[in-house]
Design an enzyme around this catalytic site. Sequence first.
Site, PDB file in Angstrom:
ATOM      1  N   GLU A  86       0.831  -1.215   0.000  1.00  0.00           N
ATOM      2  CA  GLU A  86       0.000   0.000   0.000  1.00  0.00           C
ATOM      3  C   GLU A  86       0.858   1.253   0.000  1.00  0.00           C
ATOM      4  OE1 GLU A  86      -3.148   0.144  -0.482  1.00  0.00           O
ATOM      5  OE2 GLU A  86      -3.931  -1.808   0.093  1.00  0.00           O
ATOM      6  N   ARG A  90       0.697   3.802  -3.253  1.00  0.00           N
ATOM      7  CA  ARG A  90       0.099   5.124  -3.018  1.00  0.00           C
ATOM      8  C   ARG A  90       1.162   6.202  -2.804  1.00  0.00           C
ATOM      9  NH1 ARG A  90      -5.711   3.952  -0.120  1.00  0.00           N
ATOM     10  NH2 ARG A  90      -5.625   1.696  -0.306  1.00  0.00           N
ATOM     11  N   ASP A 219      -4.465  -9.917  -8.507  1.00  0.00           N
ATOM     12  CA  ASP A 219      -4.706  -8.903  -9.556  1.00  0.00           C
ATOM     13  C   ASP A 219      -3.511  -8.142 -10.141  1.00  0.00           C
ATOM     14  OD1 ASP A 219      -4.523  -7.544  -7.116  1.00  0.00           O
ATOM     15  OD2 ASP A 219      -6.501  -6.639  -7.188  1.00  0.00           O
ATOM     16  N   GLU A 353     -12.012   0.244 -10.314  1.00  0.00           N
ATOM     17  CA  GLU A 353     -11.630  -0.709 -11.366  1.00  0.00           C
ATOM     18  C   GLU A 353     -12.529  -0.674 -12.599  1.00  0.00           C
ATOM     19  OE1 GLU A 353     -11.861  -1.471  -8.128  1.00  0.00           O
ATOM     20  OE2 GLU A 353      -9.717  -1.613  -7.679  1.00  0.00           O
TER      21      GLU A 353
HETATM   22  C1  DMJ Z   1      -6.303   0.607  -4.895  1.00  0.00           C
HETATM   23  O1  DMJ Z   1      -5.519   0.864  -3.791  1.00  0.00           O
HETATM   24  C2  DMJ Z   1      -5.488  -0.025  -6.003  1.00  0.00           C
HETATM   25  O2  DMJ Z   1      -6.175   0.065  -7.210  1.00  0.00           O
HETATM   26  C3  DMJ Z   1      -5.179  -1.477  -5.701  1.00  0.00           C
HETATM   27  O3  DMJ Z   1      -4.490  -2.070  -6.763  1.00  0.00           O
HETATM   28  C4  DMJ Z   1      -6.455  -2.227  -5.425  1.00  0.00           C
HETATM   29  N1  DMJ Z   1      -7.270  -1.615  -4.417  1.00  0.00           N
HETATM   30  C5  DMJ Z   1      -7.516  -0.189  -4.477  1.00  0.00           C
HETATM   31  C6  DMJ Z   1      -8.724   0.235  -5.282  1.00  0.00           C
HETATM   32  O4  DMJ Z   1      -9.791  -0.584  -5.255  1.00  0.00           O
END
Ligand code: DMJ
Length: 459
Positions: A86, A90, A219, A353
């Site tokens: 995270e 971010r 993912d 998404e």
């Molecule tokens: C975001 O922090 C990023 O897109 C991550 O890859 C998946 N979760 C959240 C958004 O849903």
Amino acid sequence: KRAKIKEMMKHAWNNYKGYAWGLNELKPISKGGHSSSLFGNIKGATIVDALDTLFIMEMKNEFEEAKSWVEENLDFNVNAEISVFEVNIRFVGGLLSAYYLSGEEIFRKKAVELGVKLLPAFHTPSGIPWALLNMKSGIGRNWPWASGGSSILAEFGTLHLEFMHLSHLSGNPIFAEKVMNIRTVLNKLEKPQGLYPNYLNPSSGQWGQHHVSVGGLGDSFYEYLLKAWLMSDKTDLEAKKMYFDAVQAIETHLIRKSSSGLTYIAEWKGGLLEHKMGHLTCFAGGMFALGADGAPEAMAQHYLELGAEIARTCHESYNRTFMKLGPEAFRFDGGVEAIATRQNEKYYILRPEVMETYMYMWRLTHDPKYRKWAWEAVEALENHCRVNGGYSGLRDVYLLHESYDDVQQSFFLAETLKYLYLIFSDDDLLPLEHWIFNSEAHLLPILRKEKKEVEIREE
Ligand code: DMJ
């Protein structure tokens, strides 16, 4: 429509500024700060996540106040445990993107400083990083719930793009070495049916449980293989091969069609399919379409169509709710299609998404339905998520009345609003030929072949 999205960004930003400035996220109903344990004691997640969106939307004063906050307050010397994934997507991603867009040195400096603080996470026998890291002691560990002490595929597989740029910008190869070693470990392992399990033990270097997902836990690993190849100016052929091999196995073992003809991506558990698709999985429509160009000629159209089919299924998941916003997960069993059946899967937390997939599909096909679908989502966000104090997630998208979760997620500003803005902009704003979006929609330029050759010659 574009101006409307900018107005939404202003509403989200101004409320964050008014009620939660300097804290990680805003609570739009109770009008205060929200702190998630994912960032430990690091502060200002919304500020760093929003920087590039502010820049792109030409919100100059807001960008300047965000920059001043970063200069004066962004501090990584905290005695707390953070999520490496995270913080990377971010904070490192947000700072790199702000640097590349604005050219302001402070963002480069902070990104590299943070990258260095993350390096102890790689101190494991295999070099596969820990999920959690104490920023002061440098001690790492994994999530207690993850199969036999495993690291998570989507977490350690979503460092590559940022770390390659950290080496590029700092001149220090260590960041690139760390992520290239992850590849080496993965390439040595036998893959069940050609699939990548979500769990890998960093001590033994062996897979944990054989669960496979293109949604949560898996993912963005797949996303980063494709984007590693694109970001390298198509020179990283190993990443390209890993991506297309993985997608082929996913098509064979996970992708199915419902009885009414909706294509979906199921979850695979030791060979058995769970006919459930997460909201997170919806990013894959955009990924398949973005990768189409690199596929063997006979397959390019197929991947573009696969992207379009996933976009349609995800649109259905939105359309079949009362709020016209999609649930966290939807199922294709027990007589339902694209509908959440379990109470704990009916929430919507402002996730991006589906807008992400619409953005790629719009850019790559210019089929007007993607703008139409994106606008439906804008109206739904305005009708159901917008409150006086910002934007809130919803606990149940099938209810007639809103039940708010009282969190304005930082990715709403980083991703959801950015993708919407791009859908209603011309293609020459951030052309896909020049920019790669990281998993949090932060922008990283393609590292040009010619440039690299010049740099090597100069050295
Ligand atoms: C975001 O922090 C990023 O897109 C991550 O890859 C998946 N979760 C959240 C958004 O849903």
